[in-house]
Design an enzyme around this catalytic site. Structure first.
Site, PDB file in Angstrom:
ATOM      1  N   HIS A  15       4.689   0.324  -0.008  1.00 21.08           N
ATOM      2  CA  HIS A  15       5.452  -0.462   0.953  1.00 21.08           C
ATOM      3  C   HIS A  15       4.602  -1.587   1.543  1.00 21.08           C
ATOM      4  O   HIS A  15       3.375  -1.583   1.410  1.00 21.08           O
ATOM      5  CB  HIS A  15       6.060   0.407   2.065  1.00 21.08           C
ATOM      6  CG  HIS A  15       5.053   1.208   2.844  1.00 21.08           C
ATOM      7  ND1 HIS A  15       4.513   2.390   2.385  1.00 21.08           N
ATOM      8  CD2 HIS A  15       4.479   0.996   4.050  1.00 21.08           C
ATOM      9  CE1 HIS A  15       3.666   2.869   3.275  1.00 21.08           C
ATOM     10  NE2 HIS A  15       3.616   2.032   4.299  1.00 21.08           N
ATOM     11  N   HIS A  50       0.838  -1.211   0.000  1.00 19.01           N
ATOM     12  CA  HIS A  50       0.000   0.000   0.000  1.00 19.01           C
ATOM     13  C   HIS A  50       0.868   1.254   0.000  1.00 19.01           C
ATOM     14  O   HIS A  50       2.081   1.179   0.189  1.00 19.01           O
ATOM     15  CB  HIS A  50      -0.899   0.028   1.245  1.00 19.01           C
ATOM     16  CG  HIS A  50      -0.135   0.181   2.526  1.00 19.01           C
ATOM     17  ND1 HIS A  50       0.574  -0.848   3.112  1.00 19.01           N
ATOM     18  CD2 HIS A  50       0.076   1.252   3.335  1.00 19.01           C
ATOM     19  CE1 HIS A  50       1.166  -0.430   4.215  1.00 19.01           C
ATOM     20  NE2 HIS A  50       0.886   0.848   4.373  1.00 19.01           N
ATOM     21  N   ARG A  62       5.133   5.930  14.067  1.00 22.46           N
ATOM     22  CA  ARG A  62       5.096   6.488  12.703  1.00 22.46           C
ATOM     23  C   ARG A  62       4.476   7.871  12.702  1.00 22.46           C
ATOM     24  O   ARG A  62       3.465   8.105  13.369  1.00 22.46           O
ATOM     25  CB  ARG A  62       4.293   5.580  11.774  1.00 22.46           C
ATOM     26  CG  ARG A  62       4.491   5.955  10.321  1.00 22.46           C
ATOM     27  CD  ARG A  62       3.457   5.365   9.435  1.00 22.46           C
ATOM     28  NE  ARG A  62       2.157   5.972   9.670  1.00 22.46           N
ATOM     29  CZ  ARG A  62       1.043   5.608   9.042  1.00 22.46           C
ATOM     30  NH1 ARG A  62       1.077   4.620   8.176  1.00 22.46           N
ATOM     31  NH2 ARG A  62      -0.094   6.216   9.278  1.00 22.46           N
ATOM     32  N   ASP A 117       0.492   5.008   2.138  1.00 25.51           N
ATOM     33  CA  ASP A 117      -0.274   5.401   3.318  1.00 25.51           C
ATOM     34  C   ASP A 117      -1.428   6.346   2.971  1.00 25.51           C
ATOM     35  O   ASP A 117      -1.270   7.260   2.157  1.00 25.51           O
ATOM     36  CB  ASP A 117       0.644   6.075   4.343  1.00 25.51           C
ATOM     37  CG  ASP A 117       1.668   5.094   4.902  1.00 25.51           C
ATOM     38  OD1 ASP A 117       1.303   3.923   5.122  1.00 25.51           O
ATOM     39  OD2 ASP A 117       2.833   5.484   5.101  1.00 25.51           O
TER      40      ASP A 117
END
Ligand SMILES: O=C(O)CCC(=O)C(=O)O
Ligand SMILES: [Fe+2]
Length: 356
Positions: free
Chosen positions: A319, A160, A333, A162
């Site tokens: 990623h 995907h 994150r 983000d």
């Protein structure tokens, strides 16, 4: 150093597909590299994607010149992902401060800040803008790779970019892994520039006129199951609010920092190519996803050490996490928001721009 301009309202430019008047990049031209990071030891992990630095520390970068921050932004955007080893002492607050500076110097619209994930619990310990990545949370089910319904169990199901379901999605993301198993838990990234460059000229031309719908409505079920309400207040931009987790973006997107085109659909969130039949979309989307998963020469795989940091450009990369371990794995994150995605019809792919 290129000038940064304010976003202006005006007639829609015929050379631009997509975008939003309240979320335009402030760069008038792609950034140019000044050489300020050359003295730090580094290597390119693969020809297509990834650069690893040693000796470049977030704590020092917080005090660095604007020129160095812009050089780093350009390096991340050109290489897709940058790995910084040995950042164990960097706090979540420093991560947020750094990401705000990075996105600003890379020319994000004034209306863009740090993202608040729709599933972030109110009053979470590290603050709204930190997403806790944790194997314990994954095991409870949900998310892209641990959906409870009858879905694909291929490890590649998790590829995907983000938060592409937001009207204003992410430019950069930073992940620090602070707890990790002895082996396993690697993360993979793939280059959207490279995927674009692998298309034939007629296919590039055809896809460049299209948009796609990104949809994270499954987060509604997850929020209900976890018992915490979905975040409806602005999630880093006034354009990202309410409970409609659906966005339409150009299928091919220009990265304002490099000026290069990237394929902008991903296995996790993109459900439909618009303007073609359902059957055509059902053939084309899996083809594009397969270009990402089946070309390992467009990918890089990172083996984490405790305290390492990765920073990537979500506009031009994909990623995927690897769930091949039993022990605890956790990290923090931070995701900054860029511009509303657009295609500049005057832009080219990476290979053409670099004369490769
Ligand atoms: O856990 C990982 O390796 C990656 C998680 C992820 O997708 C992210 O941090 O955006
Ligand atoms: Fe992610």
């Amino acid at each position: 150093m290129p000038a940064i301009i304010q976003a202006v309202d005006g007639p829609v430019d015929a050379t631009i597909l997509g975008g939003h008047p309240e979320s335009r990049p402030r760069l008038t031209a792609p950034l140019t590299y000044t050489g300020s990071l050359d003295r730090f030891s580094h290597f390119d992990v693969t020809p297509a994607i990834g650069r690893e630095y040693t000796g470049l520390h977030i704590k020092d970068l917080l005090k660095a010149s604007d020129e160095q921050i812009q050089d780093l932004a350009l390096t991340i955007s050109q290489r897709g992902v940058v790995f910084l080893r040995g950042q164990a002492d960097v706090t979540p607050i420093e991560m947020k401060d750094f990401m705000l500076r990075l996105t600003e110097k890379a020319g994000c619209p004034e209306s863009s800040g740090l993202h608040v994930h729709p599933l972030t619990e109110e009053g979470s310990e590290l603050g709204d803008q930190i997403s806790v990545i944790s194997s314990a949370k994954q095991k409870k089910g949900g998310g892209l790779t641990h959906q409870l319904s009858d879905v694909s169990r291929f490890a590649s199901a998790g590829w995907h970019s983000d938060i592409t379901f937001e009207k204003v999605p992410s430019d950069y993301a930073m992940l620090k892994i602070h707890t990790l198993p002895e082996t396993g838990g690697d993360t993979l990234w793939a280059s959207g520039y490279e995927i674009y460059d692998r298309l034939s000229e007629p296919m590039k031309e055809f896809l460049s006129g299209l948009t796609a719908t990104h949809d994270a409505s499954f987060f509604h079920d997850e929020a209900a199951r976890l018992g915490n309400p979905l975040r409806k207040t602005p999630r880093g931009s006034h354009l990202n609010q309410g409970d409609n987790l659906v966005a339409v973006h150009p299928l091919i997107r220009t990265n304002p920092v490099t000026g290069w085109r990237s394929v902008y659909v991903n296995r996790g969130f993109t459900k439909r190519i618009n303007g073609v039949t359902r059957d055509e979309s059902d053939v084309l989307l899996p083809y594009l996803f397969n270009l990402v998963t089946q070309n390992h020469d467009a990918q890089v795989r990172f083996r984490w050490n405790q305290g390492d940091i990765a920073i990537w450009d979500n506009r031009s990369t994909f990623h995927c996490a690897t769930y091949d371990y039993e022990a605890a794995r956790a990290g923090d994150r931070v995701c900054s928001l860029g511009e509303a995605p657009y295609l500049d019809r005057n832009s080219t792919g990476r290979k053409e721009a670099l004369g490769l």
